[in-house]
Design a protein around this motif. Structure first.
Motif, PDB file in Angstrom:
ATOM      1  N   UNK A 247      -3.723   5.537   5.911  1.00  0.00           N
ATOM      2  CA  UNK A 247      -2.669   6.113   5.090  1.00  0.00           C
ATOM      3  C   UNK A 247      -2.969   6.126   3.607  1.00  0.00           C
ATOM      4  N   UNK A 248      -1.952   6.467   2.807  1.00  0.00           N
ATOM      5  CA  UNK A 248      -2.164   6.787   1.388  1.00  0.00           C
ATOM      6  C   UNK A 248      -2.019   5.625   0.419  1.00  0.00           C
ATOM      7  N   UNK A 249      -1.961   4.378   0.892  1.00  0.00           N
ATOM      8  CA  UNK A 249      -1.607   3.284   0.001  1.00  0.00           C
ATOM      9  C   UNK A 249      -2.502   3.188  -1.228  1.00  0.00           C
ATOM     10  N   UNK A 250      -3.822   3.138  -1.041  1.00  0.00           N
ATOM     11  CA  UNK A 250      -4.718   2.973  -2.192  1.00  0.00           C
ATOM     12  C   UNK A 250      -4.557   4.131  -3.171  1.00  0.00           C
ATOM     13  N   UNK A 251      -4.435   5.334  -2.660  1.00  0.00           N
ATOM     14  CA  UNK A 251      -4.217   6.508  -3.506  1.00  0.00           C
ATOM     15  C   UNK A 251      -2.908   6.376  -4.281  1.00  0.00           C
ATOM     16  N   UNK A 252      -1.863   5.944  -3.603  1.00  0.00           N
ATOM     17  CA  UNK A 252      -0.558   5.796  -4.238  1.00  0.00           C
ATOM     18  C   UNK A 252      -0.577   4.762  -5.349  1.00  0.00           C
ATOM     19  N   UNK A 253      -1.223   3.621  -5.078  1.00  0.00           N
ATOM     20  CA  UNK A 253      -1.257   2.548  -6.073  1.00  0.00           C
ATOM     21  C   UNK A 253      -1.851   3.065  -7.380  1.00  0.00           C
ATOM     22  N   UNK A 254      -2.960   3.791  -7.289  1.00  0.00           N
ATOM     23  CA  UNK A 254      -3.584   4.340  -8.485  1.00  0.00           C
ATOM     24  C   UNK A 254      -2.698   5.349  -9.185  1.00  0.00           C
ATOM     25  N   UNK A 255      -2.052   6.216  -8.419  1.00  0.00           N
ATOM     26  CA  UNK A 255      -1.187   7.234  -9.013  1.00  0.00           C
ATOM     27  C   UNK A 255       0.046   6.626  -9.673  1.00  0.00           C
ATOM     28  N   UNK A 256       0.458   5.447  -9.206  1.00  0.00           N
ATOM     29  CA  UNK A 256       1.598   4.755  -9.803  1.00  0.00           C
ATOM     30  C   UNK A 256       1.188   3.836 -10.954  1.00  0.00           C
ATOM     31  N   UNK A 257      -0.102   3.868 -11.299  1.00  0.00           N
ATOM     32  CA  UNK A 257      -0.571   3.147 -12.473  1.00  0.00           C
ATOM     33  C   UNK A 257      -1.012   1.724 -12.246  1.00  0.00           C
ATOM     34  N   UNK A 258      -1.309   1.373 -11.005  1.00  0.00           N
ATOM     35  CA  UNK A 258      -1.744   0.011 -10.693  1.00  0.00           C
ATOM     36  C   UNK A 258      -3.165   0.019 -10.137  1.00  0.00           C
ATOM     37  N   UNK A 259      -3.738  -1.161 -10.020  1.00  0.00           N
ATOM     38  CA  UNK A 259      -5.049  -1.307  -9.399  1.00  0.00           C
ATOM     39  C   UNK A 259      -4.873  -1.682  -7.931  1.00  0.00           C
ATOM     40  N   UNK A 260      -5.750  -1.194  -7.094  1.00  0.00           N
ATOM     41  CA  UNK A 260      -5.682  -1.486  -5.661  1.00  0.00           C
ATOM     42  C   UNK A 260      -6.290  -2.861  -5.397  1.00  0.00           C
ATOM     43  N   UNK A 261      -5.551  -3.904  -5.764  1.00  0.00           N
ATOM     44  CA  UNK A 261      -6.028  -5.283  -5.656  1.00  0.00           C
ATOM     45  C   UNK A 261      -4.980  -6.151  -4.965  1.00  0.00           C
ATOM     46  N   UNK A 262      -5.422  -7.321  -4.551  1.00  0.00           N
ATOM     47  CA  UNK A 262      -4.494  -8.286  -3.960  1.00  0.00           C
ATOM     48  C   UNK A 262      -3.431  -8.712  -4.962  1.00  0.00           C
ATOM     49  N   UNK A 263      -3.800  -8.775  -6.240  1.00  0.00           N
ATOM     50  CA  UNK A 263      -2.825  -9.183  -7.247  1.00  0.00           C
ATOM     51  C   UNK A 263      -1.664  -8.200  -7.297  1.00  0.00           C
ATOM     52  N   UNK A 264      -1.961  -6.916  -7.145  1.00  0.00           N
ATOM     53  CA  UNK A 264      -0.898  -5.912  -7.140  1.00  0.00           C
ATOM     54  C   UNK A 264       0.054  -6.142  -5.969  1.00  0.00           C
ATOM     55  N   UNK A 265      -0.490  -6.466  -4.799  1.00  0.00           N
ATOM     56  CA  UNK A 265       0.361  -6.749  -3.638  1.00  0.00           C
ATOM     57  C   UNK A 265       1.184  -8.004  -3.883  1.00  0.00           C
ATOM     58  N   UNK A 279      -7.612 -10.183   3.874  1.00  0.00           N
ATOM     59  CA  UNK A 279      -8.787 -10.110   4.728  1.00  0.00           C
ATOM     60  C   UNK A 279      -9.964 -10.865   4.121  1.00  0.00           C
ATOM     61  N   UNK A 280     -10.849 -11.318   4.983  1.00  0.00           N
ATOM     62  CA  UNK A 280     -12.046 -12.037   4.540  1.00  0.00           C
ATOM     63  C   UNK A 280     -12.899 -11.197   3.603  1.00  0.00           C
ATOM     64  N   UNK A 281     -12.809  -9.888   3.700  1.00  0.00           N
ATOM     65  CA  UNK A 281     -13.584  -9.023   2.807  1.00  0.00           C
ATOM     66  C   UNK A 281     -13.189  -9.204   1.353  1.00  0.00           C
ATOM     67  N   UNK A 282     -11.997  -9.754   1.105  1.00  0.00           N
ATOM     68  CA  UNK A 282     -11.504  -9.969  -0.255  1.00  0.00           C
ATOM     69  C   UNK A 282     -11.574 -11.429  -0.681  1.00  0.00           C
ATOM     70  N   UNK A 283     -12.363 -12.222   0.026  1.00  0.00           N
ATOM     71  CA  UNK A 283     -12.340 -13.667  -0.189  1.00  0.00           C
ATOM     72  C   UNK A 283     -12.759 -14.098  -1.593  1.00  0.00           C
ATOM     73  N   UNK A 284     -13.405 -13.236  -2.353  1.00  0.00           N
ATOM     74  CA  UNK A 284     -13.777 -13.602  -3.714  1.00  0.00           C
ATOM     75  C   UNK A 284     -12.692 -13.322  -4.734  1.00  0.00           C
ATOM     76  N   UNK A 285     -11.597 -12.708  -4.308  1.00  0.00           N
ATOM     77  CA  UNK A 285     -10.541 -12.313  -5.250  1.00  0.00           C
ATOM     78  C   UNK A 285      -9.685 -13.499  -5.644  1.00  0.00           C
ATOM     79  N   UNK A 286      -9.360 -13.568  -6.930  1.00  0.00           N
ATOM     80  CA  UNK A 286      -8.455 -14.598  -7.435  1.00  0.00           C
ATOM     81  C   UNK A 286      -7.058 -13.990  -7.561  1.00  0.00           C
ATOM     82  N   UNK A 287      -6.064 -14.707  -7.061  1.00  0.00           N
ATOM     83  CA  UNK A 287      -4.682 -14.231  -7.089  1.00  0.00           C
ATOM     84  C   UNK A 287      -3.798 -15.317  -7.674  1.00  0.00           C
TER      85      UNK A 287
END
Length: 325
Positions: A247-265, A279-287
């Motif tokens: 679906x369009x989530x990542x596209x929407x986040x950018x269009x609404x002025x945010x970054x597609x990151x865990x912090x945004x969620x 997900x484990x694919x994001x295990x290096x992200x700091x939140x």
């Protein structure tokens, strides 16, 4: 955020907020782990609309079919073993064919519409259909009233289904609004589920936060009830590696002025979220904000759905134990 849970997930009740395909997969996993009489799924109705005079509730039907083992596994929506003679006839007659209704799915819409005309509430009808299809847990619409998701785009204001299905989410989003939400009341059953004791966990399924969860959170008294929950609130991120699974989530986040990151969620649910599972694919992200745990979140089948459900409930248990110590 500190809350005191009443009991462990094994002994208490579990409530989940859910949208369509991705959320339904986790709801299915929860339904295999939590006893049916202790699980309630509260479902988005912001994308409900009338088509051919019928009341269509896409997210409710996706959740119901998935939990009943009747969903189309290829598409994630609609019923398995579907036929399409109705739509073929519609096209032949030059009718609106942009939104597909399969023949057996059409029966669900017809029964719902008839029962609404007879004065039944959407909540009652949802329960009747779920029981008829063999679903044991409770599926509830967030409200019996009308809430319409409207997408403001560079092509103008589009009703949700015209944006999502008709235009295949290609127009650029400028804003979202939920017509009717401010004057809408949640169902008494939804409020009762959120205030039930002992409540072990409130789960935010990995549905699109803007399109599937926000129409529910836009109902003031429902959001207030969620904020008042004393059980751990656990959300599963719908992003994996900065991308939407579907679906369009990542596209929407950018269009609404945010970054597609865990912090945004995390920020999106900041006023009530305790734990974010990513997900484990994001295990290096700091939140910052909620406690963040990393685990496999992709659900390609029942086994992965059940495993993720167990991860969610274990996280709720650990949070409740920490709060008591």
């Amino acid at each position: 955020m500190s809350r005191t849970a009443f009991s462990t997930a094994a002994d208490g009740r579990v409530v989940a907020l859910c949208g369509g395909i991705g959320g339904a997969k986790l709801a299915l996993g929860l339904s295999r782990v939590v006893p049916s009489d202790r699980l309630t799924i509260i479902v988005n109705t912001g994308d409900d609309f009338r088509h051919f005079g019928l009341h269509v509730s896409p997210d409710i039907d996706t959740v119901t079919y998935t939990l009943a083992g009747r969903s189309n596994r290829d598409s994630g929506w609609g019923r398995d073993g579907e036929s399409w003679r109705f739509m073929e006839a519609v096209k032949e007659l030059g009718g609106e064919s942009w939104f597909g209704l399969g023949d057996t799915d059409l029966a669900t819409k017809a029964v719902r519409t008839q029962r609404l005309a007879q004065g039944a509430r959407l909540t009652e009808i949802t329960g009747e259909i779920a029981r008829a299809l063999g679903v044991g847990c409770t599926i509830l619409p967030a409200t019996d009233d009308a809430v319409a998701t409207i997408v403001d785009t560079d092509e103008g204001a589009l009703p949700f289904q015209h944006y999502f299905v008709g235009r295949r989410w290609q127009p650029r989003i400028r804003a979202l609004r939920f017509d009717g939400a401010e004057r809408t009341r949640p169902t008494r059953e939804a409020l009762a589920a959120l205030s039930a004791e002992p409540l072990a966990a409130l789960v935010i399924c990995p549905s699109n936060p803007y399109l599937s969860i926000d129409p529910m959170l836009a109902i003031p008294s429902l959001r207030a009830a969620i904020r008042a929950v004393r059980a751990p609130v656990v959300a599963v991120s719908p992003l994996v590696g900065g991308k939407a699974v579907k679906g369009p989530l990542a596209k929407m986040i950018g269009e609404l002025g945010h970054a597609a990151t865990l912090q945004t969620i995390a920020d999106h649910y900041a006023d009530f979220l305790d734990i974010l599972i990513a997900d484990e694919a994001d295990s290096g992200a700091a939140v910052t904000g909620p406690k963040t745990l990393f685990a496999p979140t992709l659900m390609h089948g029942l086994e992965q759905s059940v495993a993720l459900a167990r991860t969610v409930l274990a996280a709720a248990d650990a949070h409740a134990a920490d709060a008591k110590s």
